[in-house]
Design an enzyme around this catalytic site. Structure first.
Site, PDB file in Angstrom:
ATOM      1  N   SER A 135       1.006  -0.909  -0.056  1.00  0.00           N
ATOM      2  CA  SER A 135      -0.211  -0.067   0.011  1.00  0.00           C
ATOM      3  C   SER A 135       0.897   1.341  -0.029  1.00  0.00           C
ATOM      4  O   SER A 135       1.781   1.397   0.956  1.00  0.00           O
ATOM      5  CB  SER A 135      -0.767  -0.093   1.349  1.00  0.00           C
ATOM      6  N   LYS A 161      -1.242  -0.779  -4.417  1.00  0.00           N
ATOM      7  CA  LYS A 161      -2.183  -0.067  -4.151  1.00  0.00           C
ATOM      8  C   LYS A 161      -1.800   1.453  -3.739  1.00  0.00           C
ATOM      9  O   LYS A 161      -0.993   1.732  -2.942  1.00  0.00           O
ATOM     10  CB  LYS A 161      -2.820  -0.680  -2.918  1.00  0.00           C
ATOM     11  N   LEU A 162      -2.688   2.074  -4.598  1.00  0.00           N
ATOM     12  CA  LEU A 162      -2.313   3.490  -4.280  1.00  0.00           C
ATOM     13  C   LEU A 162      -3.289   4.284  -3.398  1.00  0.00           C
ATOM     14  O   LEU A 162      -4.631   4.200  -3.758  1.00  0.00           O
ATOM     15  CB  LEU A 162      -2.262   4.463  -5.478  1.00  0.00           C
ATOM     16  N   LYS A 163      -2.941   4.805  -2.499  1.00  0.00           N
ATOM     17  CA  LYS A 163      -3.907   5.719  -1.548  1.00  0.00           C
ATOM     18  C   LYS A 163      -4.424   6.986  -2.466  1.00  0.00           C
ATOM     19  O   LYS A 163      -3.459   7.525  -3.103  1.00  0.00           O
ATOM     20  CB  LYS A 163      -3.278   6.257  -0.496  1.00  0.00           C
ATOM     21  N   ASP A 189      -7.103   3.066  -3.041  1.00  0.00           N
ATOM     22  CA  ASP A 189      -7.874   2.915  -1.714  1.00  0.00           C
ATOM     23  C   ASP A 189      -8.140   4.567  -1.078  1.00  0.00           C
ATOM     24  O   ASP A 189      -7.169   5.524  -1.025  1.00  0.00           O
ATOM     25  CB  ASP A 189      -7.165   2.401  -0.621  1.00  0.00           C
ATOM     26  N   GLU A 214     -11.114   0.731  -3.224  1.00  0.00           N
ATOM     27  CA  GLU A 214     -11.376   0.619  -1.856  1.00  0.00           C
ATOM     28  C   GLU A 214     -12.243   1.743  -1.274  1.00  0.00           C
ATOM     29  O   GLU A 214     -11.642   2.890  -1.130  1.00  0.00           O
ATOM     30  CB  GLU A 214     -10.191   0.112  -1.338  1.00  0.00           C
ATOM     31  N   ASP A 239     -14.094  -1.635   2.767  1.00  0.00           N
ATOM     32  CA  ASP A 239     -12.915  -2.021   4.148  1.00  0.00           C
ATOM     33  C   ASP A 239     -13.739  -1.418   5.268  1.00  0.00           C
ATOM     34  O   ASP A 239     -14.481  -2.183   6.058  1.00  0.00           O
ATOM     35  CB  ASP A 239     -11.751  -1.167   3.824  1.00  0.00           C
ATOM     36  N   LYS A 263     -10.066  -7.176   7.348  1.00  0.00           N
ATOM     37  CA  LYS A 263      -9.206  -7.006   8.492  1.00  0.00           C
ATOM     38  C   LYS A 263      -9.805  -7.472   9.689  1.00  0.00           C
ATOM     39  O   LYS A 263     -10.861  -7.086  10.104  1.00  0.00           O
ATOM     40  CB  LYS A 263      -9.009  -5.323   8.722  1.00  0.00           C
ATOM     41  N   GLY A 291      -4.649  -4.542   5.966  1.00  0.00           N
ATOM     42  CA  GLY A 291      -3.480  -4.221   7.030  1.00  0.00           C
ATOM     43  C   GLY A 291      -3.550  -3.048   7.614  1.00  0.00           C
ATOM     44  O   GLY A 291      -4.286  -2.191   7.338  1.00  0.00           O
TER      45      GLY A 291
HETATM   46  O1  OSB Z   1      -7.350   1.650   4.693  1.00  0.00           O
HETATM   47  O2  OSB Z   1      -6.254  -0.377   4.145  1.00  0.00           O
HETATM   48  C1  OSB Z   1      -6.286   0.937   4.915  1.00  0.00           C
HETATM   49  C2  OSB Z   1      -3.372   1.593   7.029  1.00  0.00           C
HETATM   50  C3  OSB Z   1      -3.687   2.102   8.035  1.00  0.00           C
HETATM   51  C4  OSB Z   1      -5.008   2.140   8.088  1.00  0.00           C
HETATM   52  C5  OSB Z   1      -5.819   1.878   7.104  1.00  0.00           C
HETATM   53  C6  OSB Z   1      -5.434   1.356   5.953  1.00  0.00           C
HETATM   54  C7  OSB Z   1      -4.049   1.258   5.794  1.00  0.00           C
HETATM   55  C8  OSB Z   1      -3.121   0.719   4.629  1.00  0.00           C
HETATM   56  C9  OSB Z   1      -1.939   0.129   5.021  1.00  0.00           C
HETATM   57  O3  OSB Z   1      -3.710   0.721   3.580  1.00  0.00           O
HETATM   58  C10 OSB Z   1      -2.038  -1.537   4.970  1.00  0.00           C
HETATM   59  C11 OSB Z   1      -0.630  -1.998   5.586  1.00  0.00           C
HETATM   60  O4  OSB Z   1       0.248  -2.264   4.686  1.00  0.00           O
HETATM   61  O5  OSB Z   1      -0.514  -2.545   6.712  1.00  0.00           O
HETATM   62 MG    MG Z   2      -8.477   0.441   3.142  1.00  0.00          MG
END
Ligand code: OSB
Ligand code: MG
Length: 369
Positions: A135, A161-163, A189, A214, A239, A263, A291
């Site tokens: 991510s 995965k790109l935020k 995401d 996401e 999510d 999760k 994660g």
């Molecule tokens: O939305 O998936 C998420 C990290 C912290 C809180 C929410 C998210 C995330 C990640 C990172 O996208 C996932 C990871 O590498 O643990």
């Molecule tokens: Mg997420």
């Protein structure tokens, strides 16, 4: 089993690089571990949320109170404590899935260790290693993003995965597609950063062949996500909005999501996470393991879950080095784009004493029998 003692260990571990999402920027993993001592042995778990309630409503200081005052008193007196008995015992306490998950997981670790059984075996894992995605946070510039993606791909990660957030969505996706090609498994995401009024804008992502988008809309807005899915060809993945197997069944029935991010903490623990997996898998809906920037204590059980048959997409279960210069357990190392599923009893890892000492801010007993 009988609960003898529950200790909370607050830890803070610096991240190798700040992680920015639409809800905030993290520079350290600041959370607590739970250490349970029972008459049958000990167990460990990690609380998944952060000091501030920005990803979800739970937060570190609140969870400590919830555990001490509401959850532990309800399980401490159980005659014959098992992990399966934890959720029913705390069911009357509304919400607080992440705090409940921490308690159930530590009890499960102790219980499975007493049987000599690895968590992966208990859950029904069918794989010995799982493909690792990564991510990638929001960056200050497109070149900085492309450098990061290039480095992760060179390390072997099999999915990116790109935020995203308003103002950082179509252009970063276009830049990554142009540089790394259409064959790269790519997803985004939004962490709830858009509204249904943005549907036309989000449709612009359809041309990039993403695996999924996401949690684009507000948490728990299943109706809105179904409306959005009707206007997008990119599969919607939920999510934040999925808190249990029932939500997942509703979301699938409404076509509010075509992919499920599990999760375990968000759904109250590994037992419910397995039920979420079962519901999605029975509908032919792909599942992957999300994660929360976990240390090795949280990562190990996620890898066990990700080895179940319905986990058909790579997860956010990255190697220790993606997060930390030094992890609190033996590090998880990427090999050929995969991480190994722990094979030893319970969650399969424990804190390294020296690392635990180095990263501990405070330890305290939350319960003494
Ligand atoms: O939305 O998936 C998420 C990290 C912290 C809180 C929410 C998210 C995330 C990640 C990172 O996208 C996932 C990871 O590498 O643990
Ligand atoms: Mg997420």
């Amino acid at each position: 089993m009988k609960l003898e003692r529950v200790e909370i260990v607050h830890v803070a571990i610096p991240l190798v690089t700040p992680f920015r999402t639409s809800f905030g920027t993290m520079t350290t993993k600041d959370t607590f571990l739970l250490h349970v001592v029972t008459d049958a042995g000990e167990g460990w778990s990690e609380f998944a949320a952060d000091p501030e309630p920005l990803y979800c409503s739970e937060f570190v200081a609140g969870a400590e109170i919830v555990l001490r005052d509401f959850l532990l008193p309800r399980v401490a007196g159980l005659p014959g404590l098992t992990a399966a008995a934890v959720a029913p015992a705390v069911a009357k306490v509304k919400g607080h899935e992440l705090a409940k998950a921490a308690l159930e997981t530590a009890v499960l670790d102790a219980e499975l260790r007493s049987y000599g059984m690895p968590l992966a075996v208990y859950l029904g894992a069918v794989r010995e290693r799982v493909p690792a995605g990564v991510s990638v946070g929001i960056k200050e510039s497109l070149p900085a993003l492309l450098d990061d993606v290039e480095r992760y791909l060179a390390e072997g990660y099999v999915r990116i995965k790109l935020k995203i957030e308003p103002g950082w969505d179509v252009e970063p996706v276009r830049a990554v597609r142009e540089r790394f090609g259409d064959g790269l498994p790519l997803q985004v995401d939004a962490n709830t950063a858009y509204t249904l009024a943005d549907a036309d804008h989000l449709r612009r992502l359809d041309e990039f062949g993403l695996l999924l988008i996401e949690e684009p809309l507000e948490e728990n807005n299943l109706y809105g996500h179904a409306r959005l899915q009707g206007r997008l060809s990119t599969p919607v993945c939920l999510d934040e909005s999925l808190h249990n197997a029932r939500d997942t069944a509703s979301a699938i029935a409404m076509d509010a999501c075509r992919v499920v991010n599990v999760k375990p903490a968000r759904v109250g623990g590994y037992l419910e996470a397995r039920r979420v997996h079962d519901v999605a898998h029975a509908h032919g809906v792909p599942v992957w393991c999300g994660g929360m920037l976990e240390t090795g204590i949280g990562r190990a059980p996620n890898l066990a879950l990700a080895a179940l048959p319905g986990f058909t997409l790579p997860g956010d279960t990255s190697a220790s080095s993606r997060y930390f210069a030094a992890d609190i357990t033996e590090p998880f190392v990427l090999e050929d784009g995969h991480l190994p599923v722990p094979r030893t009893p319970g969650i399969g890892v424990e804190p390294l004493p020296e690392a635990l000492r180095r990263f501990t801010l405070r330890r305290e007993d939350l319960y003494v029998g």
